[in-house]
Write a protein that holds these residues in place. Sequence first.
Motif, PDB file in Angstrom:
ATOM      1  N   VAL A   1      -5.343   2.429  -1.560  1.00 25.22           N
ATOM      2  CA  VAL A   1      -4.552   3.271  -2.467  1.00 25.22           C
ATOM      3  C   VAL A   1      -5.454   4.257  -3.205  1.00 25.22           C
ATOM      4  O   VAL A   1      -5.131   5.450  -3.334  1.00 25.22           O
ATOM      5  CB  VAL A   1      -3.770   2.396  -3.461  1.00 25.22           C
ATOM      6  N   ALA A   2      -6.599   3.776  -3.716  1.00 23.90           N
ATOM      7  CA  ALA A   2      -7.521   4.663  -4.427  1.00 23.90           C
ATOM      8  C   ALA A   2      -8.018   5.777  -3.509  1.00 23.90           C
ATOM      9  O   ALA A   2      -8.126   6.945  -3.925  1.00 23.90           O
ATOM     10  CB  ALA A   2      -8.704   3.858  -4.970  1.00 23.90           C
ATOM     11  N   PHE A   3      -8.314   5.439  -2.256  1.00 25.69           N
ATOM     12  CA  PHE A   3      -8.770   6.442  -1.295  1.00 25.69           C
ATOM     13  C   PHE A   3      -7.677   7.485  -1.055  1.00 25.69           C
ATOM     14  O   PHE A   3      -7.951   8.697  -1.032  1.00 25.69           O
ATOM     15  CB  PHE A   3      -9.154   5.764   0.018  1.00 25.69           C
ATOM     16  N   ILE A   4      -6.435   7.030  -0.913  1.00 27.41           N
ATOM     17  CA  ILE A   4      -5.331   7.951  -0.642  1.00 27.41           C
ATOM     18  C   ILE A   4      -5.151   8.939  -1.785  1.00 27.41           C
ATOM     19  O   ILE A   4      -5.050  10.147  -1.581  1.00 27.41           O
ATOM     20  CB  ILE A   4      -4.022   7.167  -0.398  1.00 27.41           C
ATOM     21  N   VAL A   5      -5.113   8.426  -3.015  1.00 23.86           N
ATOM     22  CA  VAL A   5      -4.791   9.302  -4.142  1.00 23.86           C
ATOM     23  C   VAL A   5      -5.948  10.230  -4.511  1.00 23.86           C
ATOM     24  O   VAL A   5      -5.739  11.236  -5.216  1.00 23.86           O
ATOM     25  CB  VAL A   5      -4.348   8.496  -5.381  1.00 23.86           C
ATOM     26  N   LYS A   6      -7.158   9.939  -4.046  1.00 21.05           N
ATOM     27  CA  LYS A   6      -8.294  10.826  -4.341  1.00 21.05           C
ATOM     28  C   LYS A   6      -8.615  11.763  -3.183  1.00 21.05           C
ATOM     29  O   LYS A   6      -9.588  12.522  -3.260  1.00 21.05           O
ATOM     30  CB  LYS A   6      -9.533   9.996  -4.687  1.00 21.05           C
ATOM     31  N   MET A   7      -7.801  11.761  -2.147  1.00 22.23           N
ATOM     32  CA  MET A   7      -8.076  12.635  -1.012  1.00 22.23           C
ATOM     33  C   MET A   7      -8.029  14.104  -1.402  1.00 22.23           C
ATOM     34  O   MET A   7      -8.754  14.933  -0.846  1.00 22.23           O
ATOM     35  CB  MET A   7      -7.066  12.361   0.113  1.00 22.23           C
ATOM     36  N   ASP A   8      -7.185  14.487  -2.376  1.00 22.49           N
ATOM     37  CA  ASP A   8      -7.152  15.884  -2.784  1.00 22.49           C
ATOM     38  C   ASP A   8      -8.460  16.296  -3.463  1.00 22.49           C
ATOM     39  O   ASP A   8      -8.934  17.427  -3.288  1.00 22.49           O
ATOM     40  CB  ASP A   8      -5.951  16.164  -3.687  1.00 22.49           C
TER      41      ASP A   8
ATOM     42  N   ALA B   1       0.820  -1.213   0.000  1.00 22.96           N
ATOM     43  CA  ALA B   1       0.000   0.000   0.000  1.00 22.96           C
ATOM     44  C   ALA B   1       0.852   1.261   0.000  1.00 22.96           C
ATOM     45  O   ALA B   1       0.446   2.295  -0.520  1.00 22.96           O
ATOM     46  CB  ALA B   1      -0.934  -0.009   1.214  1.00 22.96           C
ATOM     47  N   ALA B   2       2.039   1.187   0.590  1.00 20.15           N
ATOM     48  CA  ALA B   2       2.931   2.355   0.609  1.00 20.15           C
ATOM     49  C   ALA B   2       3.642   2.537  -0.726  1.00 20.15           C
ATOM     50  O   ALA B   2       3.870   3.671  -1.163  1.00 20.15           O
ATOM     51  CB  ALA B   2       3.967   2.203   1.725  1.00 20.15           C
ATOM     52  N   VAL B   3       4.003   1.435  -1.385  1.00 20.95           N
ATOM     53  CA  VAL B   3       4.749   1.523  -2.644  1.00 20.95           C
ATOM     54  C   VAL B   3       3.875   2.045  -3.776  1.00 20.95           C
ATOM     55  O   VAL B   3       4.280   2.903  -4.559  1.00 20.95           O
ATOM     56  CB  VAL B   3       5.326   0.133  -3.021  1.00 20.95           C
ATOM     57  N   THR B   4       2.636   1.550  -3.884  1.00 19.38           N
ATOM     58  CA  THR B   4       1.825   1.771  -5.080  1.00 19.38           C
ATOM     59  C   THR B   4       1.489   3.231  -5.365  1.00 19.38           C
ATOM     60  O   THR B   4       1.532   3.641  -6.531  1.00 19.38           O
ATOM     61  CB  THR B   4       0.523   0.939  -4.985  1.00 19.38           C
ATOM     62  N   PRO B   5       1.120   4.077  -4.359  1.00 15.23           N
ATOM     63  CA  PRO B   5       0.767   5.458  -4.706  1.00 15.23           C
ATOM     64  C   PRO B   5       1.860   6.218  -5.444  1.00 15.23           C
ATOM     65  O   PRO B   5       1.567   7.148  -6.202  1.00 15.23           O
ATOM     66  CB  PRO B   5       0.488   6.103  -3.333  1.00 15.23           C
ATOM     67  N   SER B   6       3.125   5.851  -5.271  1.00 19.22           N
ATOM     68  CA  SER B   6       4.206   6.562  -5.961  1.00 19.22           C
ATOM     69  C   SER B   6       4.098   6.422  -7.471  1.00 19.22           C
ATOM     70  O   SER B   6       4.610   7.267  -8.211  1.00 19.22           O
ATOM     71  CB  SER B   6       5.571   6.038  -5.486  1.00 19.22           C
TER      72      SER B   6
ATOM     73  N   MET C   1      -2.094  16.932   1.044  1.00 14.33           N
ATOM     74  CA  MET C   1      -1.961  15.746   0.206  1.00 14.33           C
ATOM     75  C   MET C   1      -0.702  15.724  -0.654  1.00 14.33           C
ATOM     76  O   MET C   1      -0.087  14.658  -0.811  1.00 14.33           O
ATOM     77  CB  MET C   1      -3.211  15.557  -0.663  1.00 14.33           C
ATOM     78  N   PRO C   2      -0.247  16.846  -1.233  1.00 11.32           N
ATOM     79  CA  PRO C   2       1.034  16.781  -1.958  1.00 11.32           C
ATOM     80  C   PRO C   2       2.178  16.326  -1.055  1.00 11.32           C
ATOM     81  O   PRO C   2       3.057  15.569  -1.486  1.00 11.32           O
ATOM     82  CB  PRO C   2       1.242  18.222  -2.449  1.00 11.32           C
ATOM     83  N   HIS C   3       2.164  16.784   0.207  1.00 12.86           N
ATOM     84  CA  HIS C   3       3.200  16.374   1.155  1.00 12.86           C
ATOM     85  C   HIS C   3       3.054  14.886   1.504  1.00 12.86           C
ATOM     86  O   HIS C   3       4.052  14.168   1.643  1.00 12.86           O
ATOM     87  CB  HIS C   3       3.131  17.230   2.419  1.00 12.86           C
ATOM     88  N   VAL C   4       1.803  14.443   1.662  1.00 12.61           N
ATOM     89  CA  VAL C   4       1.548  13.035   1.980  1.00 12.61           C
ATOM     90  C   VAL C   4       2.017  12.143   0.837  1.00 12.61           C
ATOM     91  O   VAL C   4       2.664  11.114   1.056  1.00 12.61           O
ATOM     92  CB  VAL C   4       0.049  12.804   2.265  1.00 12.61           C
ATOM     93  N   MET C   5       1.711  12.537  -0.417  1.00 13.94           N
ATOM     94  CA  MET C   5       2.121  11.734  -1.563  1.00 13.94           C
ATOM     95  C   MET C   5       3.638  11.681  -1.692  1.00 13.94           C
ATOM     96  O   MET C   5       4.214  10.646  -2.023  1.00 13.94           O
ATOM     97  CB  MET C   5       1.492  12.293  -2.841  1.00 13.94           C
ATOM     98  N   SER C   6       4.285  12.830  -1.419  1.00 11.93           N
ATOM     99  CA  SER C   6       5.749  12.850  -1.451  1.00 11.93           C
ATOM    100  C   SER C   6       6.314  11.930  -0.374  1.00 11.93           C
ATOM    101  O   SER C   6       7.280  11.182  -0.616  1.00 11.93           O
ATOM    102  CB  SER C   6       6.252  14.280  -1.244  1.00 11.93           C
ATOM    103  N   LEU C   7       5.711  11.971   0.819  1.00 16.83           N
ATOM    104  CA  LEU C   7       6.153  11.103   1.905  1.00 16.83           C
ATOM    105  C   LEU C   7       5.948   9.634   1.547  1.00 16.83           C
ATOM    106  O   LEU C   7       6.822   8.795   1.782  1.00 16.83           O
ATOM    107  CB  LEU C   7       5.396  11.443   3.191  1.00 16.83           C
ATOM    108  N   LEU C   8       4.787   9.320   0.944  1.00 13.80           N
ATOM    109  CA  LEU C   8       4.509   7.934   0.571  1.00 13.80           C
ATOM    110  C   LEU C   8       5.493   7.433  -0.486  1.00 13.80           C
ATOM    111  O   LEU C   8       5.865   6.263  -0.484  1.00 13.80           O
ATOM    112  CB  LEU C   8       3.074   7.801   0.046  1.00 13.80           C
ATOM    113  N   SER C   9       5.915   8.341  -1.379  1.00 11.08           N
ATOM    114  CA  SER C   9       6.908   7.951  -2.370  1.00 11.08           C
ATOM    115  C   SER C   9       8.207   7.531  -1.686  1.00 11.08           C
ATOM    116  O   SER C   9       8.819   6.516  -2.044  1.00 11.08           O
ATOM    117  CB  SER C   9       7.176   9.111  -3.327  1.00 11.08           C
ATOM    118  N   SER C  10       8.620   8.299  -0.666  1.00  7.03           N
ATOM    119  CA  SER C  10       9.832   7.949   0.083  1.00  7.03           C
ATOM    120  C   SER C  10       9.629   6.673   0.888  1.00  7.03           C
ATOM    121  O   SER C  10      10.516   5.809   0.942  1.00  7.03           O
ATOM    122  CB  SER C  10      10.219   9.102   1.022  1.00  7.03           C
ATOM    123  N   VAL C  11       8.445   6.543   1.515  1.00  2.82           N
ATOM    124  CA  VAL C  11       8.136   5.331   2.271  1.00  2.82           C
ATOM    125  C   VAL C  11       8.148   4.114   1.351  1.00  2.82           C
ATOM    126  O   VAL C  11       8.637   3.035   1.714  1.00  2.82           O
ATOM    127  CB  VAL C  11       6.769   5.467   2.983  1.00  2.82           C
TER     128      VAL C  11
END
Length: 317
Positions: free
Chosen positions: A190-197, A45-50, A222-232
């Motif tokens: 993942v779908a919920f995370i990426v549509k939060m914005d 779940a952490a890898v996919t949003p990137s 959300m931009p910060h969260v997505m950036s963090l998830l990319s690093s995670v």
Amino acid sequence: MPSGLVALLDDVSVIAKAAAASLDDVGIAATKAGTKAAGVVIDDAAVTPSYVTNFTPDRELPIIWKIARGSLFNKLVILLPAALLLSEFLPSAITPILMLGGLFLSFEGAEKVMEKFGGAKHGETLEDPIEDVAEFERQRTAGAIRTDLILSAEIMAIALGEVAETPLFERAIVLALVGVVITVAVYGVVAFIVKMDDIGLHLSKRGDALSQQVGRFLLWSMPHVMSLLSSVGTVAMLWVGGQIVVHGLHVLGLHGPSDVIHGAEHAVAQATGALGGLFGWLVNAGLSAVVGLVLGSIVAVGVHLLQKLGVLKSVSA
């Protein structure tokens, strides 16, 4: 996440029991196997949003749907038959195959780290001008499905380990249930995370002040969260890849790396009292990630050398 997964698996178990009395134990086995795999599920779940970061909003859900379909294909068409055949006829091959997958994950993670620290970028990236958007989306989706194949293999292997002694048919049902439910759970999150914005934008246009404040906060965060998830996600590749290799070495009789990591984990857990479980886990994950980074960097250097010599084409996601 793990608790929600267990609840879903419990619901599936009711259906399974109603469908066939001979499979009364399937639900219990599926729940146990799914819970064991929860750590890899979280990594997935952490890898996919990137892979959907910075795509236009109208393409986010279609991309996730493509990856989810690829994940189901990985689990049910490729890995399920392979796992059943290997468990029946060549169980000793499972560990080496998983270790190769762990090396691939480590390579992917190490290459991303190298790029972040100024290394040459391999393949088109989101920072580059994209000449063919459709082709770039295809490449990103293929990369996500390829990474999912490794994570799915680990999930299925963990599940298989929990039901290895059961009859073949029951084993197949359990692995299929775990594969389907985990895929739905992961890609739903993942779908919920990426549509939060988009949810934030909708709330910011509501009439009441509270909704607007929540909406503006989501839009800002959300931009910060997505950036963090990319690093995670990068760290998760290294962590899981390193753990797979270290565990495989332990199974094959080379106990040194595993003993060092577990010894450090135990020492830190003992020294930190009530928070020992958390800090011990962090030490284990951190040392596993270091192993993944070292091994992945070695593989990356070798792969890039072969690419320069024209022996290999790009294998980066």
